[in-house]
Design a protein around this motif. Structure first.
Motif, PDB file in Angstrom:
ATOM      1  N   UNK B  74       0.811  -1.293   0.046  1.00  0.00           N
ATOM      2  CA  UNK B  74      -0.072   0.010   0.099  1.00  0.00           C
ATOM      3  C   UNK B  74       0.739   1.332  -0.036  1.00  0.00           C
ATOM      4  N   UNK B  75       2.023   1.240  -0.551  1.00  0.00           N
ATOM      5  CA  UNK B  75       2.885   2.286  -0.483  1.00  0.00           C
ATOM      6  C   UNK B  75       2.847   3.155  -1.771  1.00  0.00           C
ATOM      7  N   UNK B  76       2.876   2.273  -2.902  1.00  0.00           N
ATOM      8  CA  UNK B  76       2.807   2.986  -4.289  1.00  0.00           C
ATOM      9  C   UNK B  76       1.539   2.346  -4.950  1.00  0.00           C
ATOM     10  N   UNK B  77       1.173   3.005  -5.803  1.00  0.00           N
ATOM     11  CA  UNK B  77      -0.058   2.819  -6.738  1.00  0.00           C
ATOM     12  C   UNK B  77       0.165   2.757  -7.949  1.00  0.00           C
ATOM     13  N   UNK B  78      -0.093   1.499  -8.909  1.00  0.00           N
ATOM     14  CA  UNK B  78       0.293   1.200 -10.171  1.00  0.00           C
ATOM     15  C   UNK B  78      -0.740   1.511 -11.095  1.00  0.00           C
ATOM     16  N   UNK B  79      -0.753   2.182 -11.885  1.00  0.00           N
ATOM     17  CA  UNK B  79      -1.741   2.558 -13.037  1.00  0.00           C
ATOM     18  C   UNK B  79      -1.432   2.151 -14.580  1.00  0.00           C
ATOM     19  N   UNK B  80      -2.256   1.544 -15.182  1.00  0.00           N
ATOM     20  CA  UNK B  80      -2.294   1.118 -16.530  1.00  0.00           C
ATOM     21  C   UNK B  80      -3.004   1.931 -17.109  1.00  0.00           C
ATOM     22  N   UNK B  81      -2.291   2.687 -18.106  1.00  0.00           N
ATOM     23  CA  UNK B  81      -2.805   3.321 -19.179  1.00  0.00           C
ATOM     24  C   UNK B  81      -2.906   2.628 -20.500  1.00  0.00           C
ATOM     25  N   UNK B  82      -4.095   2.170 -20.972  1.00  0.00           N
ATOM     26  CA  UNK B  82      -4.165   1.575 -22.200  1.00  0.00           C
ATOM     27  C   UNK B  82      -3.997   2.441 -23.604  1.00  0.00           C
ATOM     28  N   UNK B  83      -2.978   3.073 -23.456  1.00  0.00           N
ATOM     29  CA  UNK B  83      -2.550   3.643 -24.901  1.00  0.00           C
ATOM     30  C   UNK B  83      -2.042   2.586 -25.677  1.00  0.00           C
ATOM     31  N   UNK B  84      -1.230   3.025 -26.738  1.00  0.00           N
ATOM     32  CA  UNK B  84      -0.499   1.975 -27.580  1.00  0.00           C
ATOM     33  C   UNK B  84       0.869   2.902 -27.854  1.00  0.00           C
TER      34      UNK B  84
END
Lengths: 121, 121
Positions: B74-84
DNA sequence: CTGTATCCTCCGAGATACTG
DNA sequence: CAGTATCTCGGAGGATACAG
């Protein structure tokens, strides 16, 4: 007596003295036994055998090694009383005792963080 | 994902919740790369490759491993941007960012302690 | 009591190559 | 780009015995 060398010296936003300070602090906190040992010294002087008795599963080898390291780092003071038989006492230095402020910050963050994690389930 | 288990649970003067809190905090600070990684995230989101570039000598294996652990804690947040192509960004959680208070305490103690040690030569 | 000396085990981390 | 898969190795720490 190896020095832990954190490798973020090149990160420009961290002044070198701050990095060294964090390194110094980590040096005193890391390892399996340093915190338990310091915990036994909170309420005053203790002898080798007393500390050993209060920390389950520690071996004399590790206790000796860690106490020597804490002494070299200026955290604890070692005093020899030449009674018969000799007795040896360990206690915090003034500066060593002040590490409690760091532990306080750790307790505060730890409690808040655990709560924060629980709140999102 | 092993848990560091400090062994001073039996020392009566330490409330168990405080010991757990210190444990939780140490878990986030120990290891060779966690602090350097957190240092790179102080000023905002970063991508995997950016972090890798900013930390000399870290390998993708260790970066991946540590980021995953920081995320689980719970220290960092991972975000996936589904660009190409997909881009992935890492950033502090609110609670993760607050660990700075612990680091501040460490800097303060570290600086004072170094001075104290120098003063007696 | 206050430690040392040896020997041994295990795991954190590095090197290198590879994948979707 | 954002990782994973293997293999390897040094060093922290454990077990046990011994010393002054």
């Amino acid at each position: 007596m190896k020095e832990i060398q954190l490798d973020f010296n090149d990160i420009k936003e961290c002044p070198h003295s701050f990095v060294m300070a964090v390194n110094d602090t980590m040096n005193v906190l890391t390892g399996k036994w340093k915190l338990p040992i310091m915990a036994t010294l909170i309420f005053g002087k203790k002898r080798f055998k007393e500390i050993e008795r209060e920390i389950p599963r520690i071996t004399p080898r590790m206790l000796s090694k860690e106490l020597r390291e804490l002494e070299l780092n200026g955290i604890v003071k070692r005093t020899v009383h030449d009674s018969i038989p000799v007795s040896i006492e360990y206690e915090f230095t003034t500066s060593g005792r002040a590490i409690k402020h760091v532990l306080d910050a750790m307790v505060e963050w730890g409690l808040e963080h655990r709560q924060a994690v629980l709140n999102r389930h």
